[in-house]
Motif scaffolding. Structure first.
Motif, PDB file in Angstrom:
ATOM      1  N   ALA A  92       1.202  -1.154   0.086  1.00 26.87           N
ATOM      2  CA  ALA A  92      -0.457   0.183  -0.160  1.00 26.87           C
ATOM      3  C   ALA A  92       1.292   1.139  -0.261  1.00 26.87           C
ATOM      4  O   ALA A  92       1.746   1.527   0.696  1.00 26.87           O
ATOM      5  N   GLU A  93       0.493   2.242  -0.429  1.00 21.91           N
ATOM      6  CA  GLU A  93       1.133   3.308  -1.054  1.00 21.91           C
ATOM      7  C   GLU A  93       1.222   4.053   1.067  1.00 21.91           C
ATOM      8  O   GLU A  93       0.361   3.497   1.750  1.00 21.91           O
ATOM      9  N   ALA A  94       2.354   4.759   0.910  1.00 18.29           N
ATOM     10  CA  ALA A  94       2.327   5.448   2.302  1.00 18.29           C
ATOM     11  C   ALA A  94       0.760   6.006   2.925  1.00 18.29           C
ATOM     12  O   ALA A  94       0.513   7.042   1.870  1.00 18.29           O
ATOM     13  N   ARG A  95       0.540   5.815   3.764  1.00 13.35           N
ATOM     14  CA  ARG A  95       0.012   5.799   4.846  1.00 13.35           C
ATOM     15  C   ARG A  95       1.001   6.068   6.230  1.00 13.35           C
ATOM     16  O   ARG A  95       1.718   5.392   6.491  1.00 13.35           O
ATOM     17  N   ALA A  96       0.292   7.256   6.646  1.00 12.57           N
ATOM     18  CA  ALA A  96       2.105   7.813   8.040  1.00 12.57           C
ATOM     19  C   ALA A  96       1.298   6.819   9.296  1.00 12.57           C
ATOM     20  O   ALA A  96       1.291   7.225  10.364  1.00 12.57           O
ATOM     21  N   VAL A  97       1.404   5.082   8.998  1.00 12.85           N
ATOM     22  CA  VAL A  97       1.405   4.633  10.225  1.00 12.85           C
ATOM     23  C   VAL A  97       2.616   4.119  11.263  1.00 12.85           C
ATOM     24  O   VAL A  97       3.775   4.447  10.209  1.00 12.85           O
ATOM     25  N   ARG A  98       2.837   4.652  12.583  1.00 14.45           N
ATOM     26  CA  ARG A  98       3.910   4.468  12.714  1.00 14.45           C
ATOM     27  C   ARG A  98       3.867   2.636  14.099  1.00 14.45           C
ATOM     28  O   ARG A  98       2.871   3.138  13.968  1.00 14.45           O
ATOM     29  N   PHE A 162       2.455   3.943  42.531  1.00 11.43           N
ATOM     30  CA  PHE A 162       2.773   4.714  40.646  1.00 11.43           C
ATOM     31  C   PHE A 162       4.150   4.212  40.691  1.00 11.43           C
ATOM     32  O   PHE A 162       4.346   4.873  39.584  1.00 11.43           O
ATOM     33  N   LYS A 163       4.395   3.210  39.909  1.00 10.89           N
ATOM     34  CA  LYS A 163       5.572   2.487  39.657  1.00 10.89           C
ATOM     35  C   LYS A 163       5.317   2.626  37.997  1.00 10.89           C
ATOM     36  O   LYS A 163       3.686   2.388  37.504  1.00 10.89           O
ATOM     37  N   PRO A 164       5.951   2.990  37.035  1.00 11.17           N
ATOM     38  CA  PRO A 164       5.500   3.209  35.868  1.00 11.17           C
ATOM     39  C   PRO A 164       5.569   1.798  35.238  1.00 11.17           C
ATOM     40  O   PRO A 164       5.497   0.534  35.780  1.00 11.17           O
ATOM     41  N   ASP A 165       4.001   1.221  34.281  1.00  4.93           N
ATOM     42  CA  ASP A 165       3.781  -0.009  33.819  1.00  4.93           C
ATOM     43  C   ASP A 165       3.392   0.493  31.999  1.00  4.93           C
ATOM     44  O   ASP A 165       2.601   1.290  31.158  1.00  4.93           O
ATOM     45  N   ILE A 166       5.406   0.218  31.452  1.00  2.83           N
ATOM     46  CA  ILE A 166       4.986   1.028  29.874  1.00  2.83           C
ATOM     47  C   ILE A 166       4.598  -0.406  29.159  1.00  2.83           C
ATOM     48  O   ILE A 166       4.668  -1.918  29.496  1.00  2.83           O
ATOM     49  N   VAL A 167       4.206  -0.140  28.285  1.00  4.29           N
ATOM     50  CA  VAL A 167       3.372  -1.065  27.092  1.00  4.29           C
ATOM     51  C   VAL A 167       3.701  -0.442  25.713  1.00  4.29           C
ATOM     52  O   VAL A 167       3.584   0.515  25.705  1.00  4.29           O
ATOM     53  N   GLN A 168       3.717  -1.217  24.970  1.00  6.27           N
ATOM     54  CA  GLN A 168       4.095  -1.802  23.593  1.00  6.27           C
ATOM     55  C   GLN A 168       2.496  -1.203  22.487  1.00  6.27           C
ATOM     56  O   GLN A 168       1.271  -1.797  22.999  1.00  6.27           O
ATOM     57  N   ASP A 169       2.419   0.096  22.705  1.00  7.95           N
ATOM     58  CA  ASP A 169       0.995   0.720  22.028  1.00  7.95           C
ATOM     59  C   ASP A 169       0.634   2.208  21.361  1.00  7.95           C
ATOM     60  O   ASP A 169       2.196   2.426  21.186  1.00  7.95           O
ATOM     61  N   ASN A 170      -0.790   2.164  20.926  1.00  3.72           N
ATOM     62  CA  ASN A 170      -0.146   3.586  19.765  1.00  3.72           C
ATOM     63  C   ASN A 170      -0.875   4.916  20.794  1.00  3.72           C
ATOM     64  O   ASN A 170      -1.752   4.686  21.722  1.00  3.72           O
ATOM     65  N   PRO A 171      -0.016   5.692  20.902  1.00  4.71           N
ATOM     66  CA  PRO A 171      -0.457   6.985  21.782  1.00  4.71           C
ATOM     67  C   PRO A 171      -1.423   7.536  21.266  1.00  4.71           C
ATOM     68  O   PRO A 171      -2.075   8.000  21.751  1.00  4.71           O
ATOM     69  N   GLU A 172      -1.657   7.396  20.080  1.00  5.52           N
ATOM     70  CA  GLU A 172      -2.377   8.484  19.319  1.00  5.52           C
ATOM     71  C   GLU A 172      -3.928   7.605  19.602  1.00  5.52           C
ATOM     72  O   GLU A 172      -4.959   8.930  19.792  1.00  5.52           O
ATOM     73  N   PRO A 173      -4.438   7.088  19.609  1.00  6.73           N
ATOM     74  CA  PRO A 173      -5.744   6.347  20.212  1.00  6.73           C
ATOM     75  C   PRO A 173      -5.649   7.771  21.628  1.00  6.73           C
ATOM     76  O   PRO A 173      -7.729   7.772  21.709  1.00  6.73           O
ATOM     77  N   HIS A 174      -5.420   7.351  23.077  1.00  4.98           N
ATOM     78  CA  HIS A 174      -5.301   7.879  23.960  1.00  4.98           C
ATOM     79  C   HIS A 174      -5.513   9.649  24.244  1.00  4.98           C
ATOM     80  O   HIS A 174      -6.259  10.266  24.933  1.00  4.98           O
ATOM     81  N   ARG A 175      -4.094  10.590  23.019  1.00  4.60           N
ATOM     82  CA  ARG A 175      -5.141  11.134  22.403  1.00  4.60           C
ATOM     83  C   ARG A 175      -5.877  12.360  22.186  1.00  4.60           C
ATOM     84  O   ARG A 175      -6.860  12.724  22.803  1.00  4.60           O
ATOM     85  N   TYR A 226     -11.300   5.737  18.010  1.00  2.81           N
ATOM     86  CA  TYR A 226     -10.116   5.644  16.975  1.00  2.81           C
ATOM     87  C   TYR A 226     -10.099   4.520  16.389  1.00  2.81           C
ATOM     88  O   TYR A 226      -9.874   5.782  15.105  1.00  2.81           O
ATOM     89  N   TYR A 227      -9.936   3.397  17.062  1.00  2.00           N
ATOM     90  CA  TYR A 227      -9.230   2.113  15.863  1.00  2.00           C
ATOM     91  C   TYR A 227     -10.778   1.900  14.820  1.00  2.00           C
ATOM     92  O   TYR A 227     -10.129   1.572  13.853  1.00  2.00           O
ATOM     93  N   TRP A 228     -12.310   2.119  14.854  1.00  4.86           N
ATOM     94  CA  TRP A 228     -13.135   2.359  14.400  1.00  4.86           C
ATOM     95  C   TRP A 228     -13.012   3.206  12.987  1.00  4.86           C
ATOM     96  O   TRP A 228     -13.702   3.031  11.776  1.00  4.86           O
ATOM     97  N   GLN A 238      -4.421   6.395  10.951  1.00  6.32           N
ATOM     98  CA  GLN A 238      -4.451   5.647  10.588  1.00  6.32           C
ATOM     99  C   GLN A 238      -3.567   4.495  11.440  1.00  6.32           C
ATOM    100  O   GLN A 238      -3.184   2.942  10.930  1.00  6.32           O
ATOM    101  N   GLN A 239      -3.587   4.788  12.992  1.00  5.49           N
ATOM    102  CA  GLN A 239      -3.150   3.387  13.355  1.00  5.49           C
ATOM    103  C   GLN A 239      -4.124   1.817  13.859  1.00  5.49           C
ATOM    104  O   GLN A 239      -5.290   2.443  13.644  1.00  5.49           O
ATOM    105  N   SER A 240      -3.221   1.217  13.540  1.00  2.00           N
ATOM    106  CA  SER A 240      -4.208  -0.394  13.798  1.00  2.00           C
ATOM    107  C   SER A 240      -4.042  -0.518  15.164  1.00  2.00           C
ATOM    108  O   SER A 240      -2.830   0.291  16.257  1.00  2.00           O
ATOM    109  N   PRO A 241      -4.988  -0.763  16.152  1.00  2.00           N
ATOM    110  CA  PRO A 241      -4.922  -1.707  17.743  1.00  2.00           C
ATOM    111  C   PRO A 241      -3.536  -2.448  17.025  1.00  2.00           C
ATOM    112  O   PRO A 241      -2.903  -2.792  16.287  1.00  2.00           O
TER     113      PRO A 241
END
Lengths: 255, 150
Positions: A92-98, A162-175, A226-228, A238-241
């Motif tokens: 697929a042509e460029a979509r700014a998927v990160r 309050f320990k950091p809980d770092i998860v690999q995720d998309n920040p965009e949907p939270h924003r 957002y994902y819908w 652009q971001q998929s789940p």
């Protein structure tokens, strides 16, 4: 001194070396020193903004540093770092998927807890000023792309629960979810302004309930929306789940 | 720049691309890493790790699998010289997304598949300034068959 192993494509930029000895007490230090030793490597390791390129994975011994402390992972003398390319592409042509990035879910939860508490307090005190404060903080958080109450979380981070809980995720949907909350609260303030007090508090309660669903149930309605929109191909979404995660549900922590 | 592919490897590329249709299939190419004319001697098929609903237009290979493949190549005295993947119902030209994720030096072999049938395989290398791909000539070598690893 630690040893960094380079993948074949990067060796020509480091005088053909397979492994390079570098100084550095963290992963970021060691990579920075590597780029300084071989400046030709820089453009293939870092993008124009100085961030590591998405295809650069760093393994410390056998572990991906993203499952440790990321760039800040400390390294000792006998450690071995490996740069491992992420291989990806497609027709697929460029979509700014990160790619997925580390997202601190404790910061998100603290944000939700403040939103719920302050809106609840506003309701009890009958104070629209508190609603306006929360709306403003959420709007600023959306504009600056971080949880609105992040400064308060930074004061609490590392203490007690309050320990950091770092998860690999998309920040965009939270924003997007935070922005949606700010818009609903703006609607609430607007209603109060024109005398529709019942509707104003109803809207504030919508935000309280959705934030509570996220905080206690791990389900982010704004993210699901957002994902819908992403599935519908709406530009800007652009971001998929993350793989294997129900859209809107919190991804699990690594390890 | 030339990449030599035996008929058996080309055939394998096409079959692999067809078997994954309508999704993209992907894997690694092993061989000698000569800068100008390189020879592919083995293909390592790898699972497409991209999320299910986007596999028809995206592929990715798990870094851990890549690491294992690198060790395997080393044992055989070979290098990973490239990556192959298919473009279902798209031409065998790299997309902007391919460009964004491309590494220098590797040969990127793309097989176009039209309605389930492989059409052609073309090879590309990233330019030094990362701005574009340069086409590499694919030369089919009739003799020899690859030892295939799945």
């Amino acid at each position: 001194m630690s040893l960094i192993r380079l993948p074949t494509p990067l060796r020509p930029y480091a005088e053909g070396r397979k492994e390079v000895e570098v100084e550095g007490s963290t992963v970021a230090d060691a990579l920075g020193n590597l780029a300084r030793m071989y400046p030709m490597l820089t453009q293939h390791l870092y993008d124009e903004g100085g961030r590591l390129r998405p295809y650069v994975n760093v393994f410390l011994n056998e572990d991906d540093v993203r499952t440790l402390q990321g760039d800040a992972t400390p390294i000792a003398d006998e450690d071995r770092l490996m740069i491992v390319p992420s291989i990806a592409g497609g027709s697929a042509e460029a979509r700014a998927v990160r790619p997925l990035r580390p997202v601190d879910h404790t910061a998100l939860r603290v944000n939700q807890a403040f939103i719920i508490s302050l809106l609840g307090a506003g309701f009890i005190a009958g104070s629209m000023v508190l609603v306006a404060v929360v709306a403003l903080v959420m709007a600023l958080g959306t504009i600056f792309d971080r949880p609105g109450f992040l400064p308060l979380y930074l004061l609490l981070r590392g203490r007690g629960p309050f320990k950091p809980d770092i998860v690999q995720d998309n920040p965009e949907p939270h924003r997007f979810a935070q922005g949606m909350g700010a818009v609903v609260l703006a609607g609430s303030i607007g209603c109060a302004f024109v005398g529709l007090e019942f509707v104003a508090w109803l809207l504030a309660w919508v935000v309280i309930v959705l934030a509570a669903l996220n905080l206690f149930g791990g389900f982010c309605v704004g993210c699901a929306i957002y994902y819908w929109l992403n599935r519908l191909g709406v530009p800007g979404f652009q971001q998929s789940p993350p793989p294997g995660v129900t859209p809107g549900m919190r991804p699990t922590s690594p390890g | 720049m030339t990449i030599l592919l035996s008929s058996a490897i080309l055939d394998d590329l096409h079959k692999h691309a067809e078997s994954h249709y309508p999704d993209e299939g992907a894997g690694l190419v092993l061989g000698d890493g000569e800068p100008e004319t390189r020879r592919a001697t083995r293909l390592l098929h790898r699972a497409n790790n991209f999320e299910l609903e986007s596999r028809h237009r995206r592929y990715s290979i798990d870094p851990k699998e890549f690491l294992e493949a690198e060790r395997e190549a080393e044992k055989l005295g070979l290098d990973i010289i490239g990556i192959f993947h298919s473009h279902p119902d798209h031409p065998a030209r790299p997309s902007d997304f391919d460009l964004e994720w491309a590494m220098p030096w590797y040969s990127y072999i793309i097989t176009s598949v039209s309605r389930g049938k492989a059409v052609e395989s073309r090879a590309w290398r990233l330019s030094d300034d990362r701005s574009s791909f340069i086409e590499e000539e694919v030369v089919e070598v009739r003799s020899g068959s690859p030892e295939e690893v799945r």
